[in-house]
Design a protein around this motif. Structure first.
Motif, short mmCIF file in Angstrom:
data_model
loop_
_atom_site.label_atom_id
_atom_site.label_comp_id
_atom_site.label_asym_id
_atom_site.label_seq_id
_atom_site.Cartn_x
_atom_site.Cartn_y
_atom_site.Cartn_z
N SER A 198 1.17 -7.15 2.19
CA SER A 198 2.03 -6.50 1.19
C SER A 198 1.92 -7.27 -0.13
O SER A 198 1.96 -8.49 -0.16
CB SER A 198 3.47 -6.44 1.67
OG SER A 198 3.95 -7.74 1.93
N TYR A 199 1.75 -6.51 -1.21
CA TYR A 199 1.61 -7.11 -2.53
C TYR A 199 2.18 -6.14 -3.56
O TYR A 199 1.72 -4.99 -3.68
CB TYR A 199 0.13 -7.39 -2.81
CG TYR A 199 -0.16 -7.99 -4.16
CD1 TYR A 199 0.30 -9.25 -4.49
CD2 TYR A 199 -0.88 -7.28 -5.11
CE1 TYR A 199 0.04 -9.80 -5.73
CE2 TYR A 199 -1.16 -7.83 -6.34
CZ TYR A 199 -0.69 -9.09 -6.65
OH TYR A 199 -0.94 -9.64 -7.88
N LYS A 200 3.18 -6.59 -4.29
CA LYS A 200 3.83 -5.80 -5.34
C LYS A 200 4.28 -4.43 -4.83
O LYS A 200 4.07 -3.40 -5.46
CB LYS A 200 2.92 -5.65 -6.55
CG LYS A 200 2.67 -6.95 -7.28
CD LYS A 200 1.92 -6.71 -8.56
CE LYS A 200 1.73 -8.04 -9.29
NZ LYS A 200 1.04 -7.88 -10.56
N GLY A 201 4.88 -4.43 -3.66
CA GLY A 201 5.42 -3.19 -3.11
C GLY A 201 4.40 -2.27 -2.47
O GLY A 201 4.74 -1.19 -2.00
N ARG A 202 3.16 -2.65 -2.43
CA ARG A 202 2.12 -1.82 -1.80
C ARG A 202 1.59 -2.53 -0.58
O ARG A 202 1.63 -3.75 -0.49
CB ARG A 202 0.98 -1.55 -2.79
CG ARG A 202 1.50 -0.75 -3.97
CD ARG A 202 0.41 -0.25 -4.84
NE ARG A 202 -0.35 0.78 -4.13
CZ ARG A 202 -1.47 1.31 -4.60
NH1 ARG A 202 -1.97 0.90 -5.74
NH2 ARG A 202 -2.12 2.22 -3.93
N ARG A 203 1.11 -1.77 0.37
CA ARG A 203 0.56 -2.33 1.61
C ARG A 203 -0.94 -2.08 1.68
O ARG A 203 -1.42 -1.01 1.30
CB ARG A 203 1.24 -1.67 2.82
CG ARG A 203 2.71 -2.01 2.92
CD ARG A 203 3.35 -1.27 4.07
NE ARG A 203 2.79 -1.74 5.33
CZ ARG A 203 2.75 -1.01 6.43
NH1 ARG A 203 3.23 0.20 6.45
NH2 ARG A 203 2.25 -1.51 7.54
N PHE A 204 -1.66 -3.06 2.17
CA PHE A 204 -3.10 -2.97 2.34
C PHE A 204 -3.42 -3.33 3.79
O PHE A 204 -2.84 -4.26 4.34
CB PHE A 204 -3.84 -3.93 1.39
CG PHE A 204 -3.53 -3.68 -0.06
CD1 PHE A 204 -4.32 -2.79 -0.78
CD2 PHE A 204 -2.48 -4.31 -0.68
CE1 PHE A 204 -4.05 -2.56 -2.11
CE2 PHE A 204 -2.20 -4.08 -2.01
CZ PHE A 204 -2.97 -3.20 -2.73
N ARG A 205 -4.36 -2.62 4.34
CA ARG A 205 -4.75 -2.89 5.72
C ARG A 205 -6.09 -3.62 5.73
O ARG A 205 -7.02 -3.23 5.04
CB ARG A 205 -4.88 -1.59 6.52
CG ARG A 205 -5.19 -1.80 7.98
CD ARG A 205 -5.05 -0.51 8.76
NE ARG A 205 -5.95 0.53 8.28
CZ ARG A 205 -7.10 0.84 8.88
NH1 ARG A 205 -7.47 0.19 9.96
NH2 ARG A 205 -7.86 1.78 8.39
N VAL A 206 -6.17 -4.67 6.53
CA VAL A 206 -7.41 -5.41 6.70
C VAL A 206 -8.02 -4.95 8.02
O VAL A 206 -7.41 -5.07 9.07
CB VAL A 206 -7.16 -6.94 6.74
CG1 VAL A 206 -8.46 -7.68 6.96
CG2 VAL A 206 -6.48 -7.40 5.46
N ALA A 207 -9.22 -4.39 7.93
CA ALA A 207 -9.88 -3.89 9.13
C ALA A 207 -11.39 -3.98 8.93
O ALA A 207 -11.89 -3.85 7.81
CB ALA A 207 -9.49 -2.44 9.38
N PRO A 208 -12.14 -4.21 10.00
CA PRO A 208 -13.60 -4.24 9.88
C PRO A 208 -14.12 -2.84 9.54
O PRO A 208 -13.49 -1.83 9.86
CB PRO A 208 -14.08 -4.70 11.25
CG PRO A 208 -12.93 -4.59 12.16
CD PRO A 208 -11.69 -4.51 11.35
N GLU A 209 -15.25 -2.80 8.87
CA GLU A 209 -15.83 -1.52 8.45
C GLU A 209 -16.14 -0.64 9.66
O GLU A 209 -15.84 0.53 9.69
CB GLU A 209 -17.10 -1.77 7.64
CG GLU A 209 -17.72 -0.52 7.10
CD GLU A 209 -18.91 -0.83 6.21
OE1 GLU A 209 -19.45 0.12 5.64
OE2 GLU A 209 -19.28 -1.99 6.08
N ASP A 210 -16.78 -1.22 10.66
CA ASP A 210 -17.05 -0.50 11.90
C ASP A 210 -16.83 -1.46 13.05
O ASP A 210 -17.21 -2.61 12.99
CB ASP A 210 -18.47 0.06 11.92
CG ASP A 210 -19.52 -1.02 11.76
OD1 ASP A 210 -19.17 -2.12 11.30
OD2 ASP A 210 -20.68 -0.76 12.08
#
Length: 81
Positions: free
Chosen positions: A28-40
């Motif tokens: 979470s950064y500045k009210g937004r969420r990002f997902r960390v995932a491998p490309e495949d």
């Protein structure tokens, strides 16, 4: 698992390893969420392996001369028993 951007910076490699193993990692950064995932996602450990050419390129493996030579060596070894 959700972490702040500061915690993500501190534990970058551990969190990326967890994501590679299949765990969901959210940042979470500045009210937004990002997902960390491998490309495949590979299906297993064997899928990550790369093929190696065991026989020299251009070698004709269909020739029987090598097999005949090996059989002669085996027969010689067996006759000494």
């Amino acid at each position: 698992m959700e972490v702040t951007i500061t915690q993500f910076r501190q534990e970058l490699f551990d969190l990326v390893s967890k994501a590679m193993e299949g765990s969901e990692v959210w940042v979470s950064y500045k009210g937004r969420r990002f997902r960390v995932a491998p490309e495949d996602q590979p299906k297993g450990r064997l899928d990550r392996m790369t093929r190696l050419d065991v026989i020299t390129p251009g070698y004709d493996a269909d020739t029987s001369s090598l097999q005949e030579e090996m059989e002669r060596a085996w027969e010689k070894d067996w006759s000494e028993l």
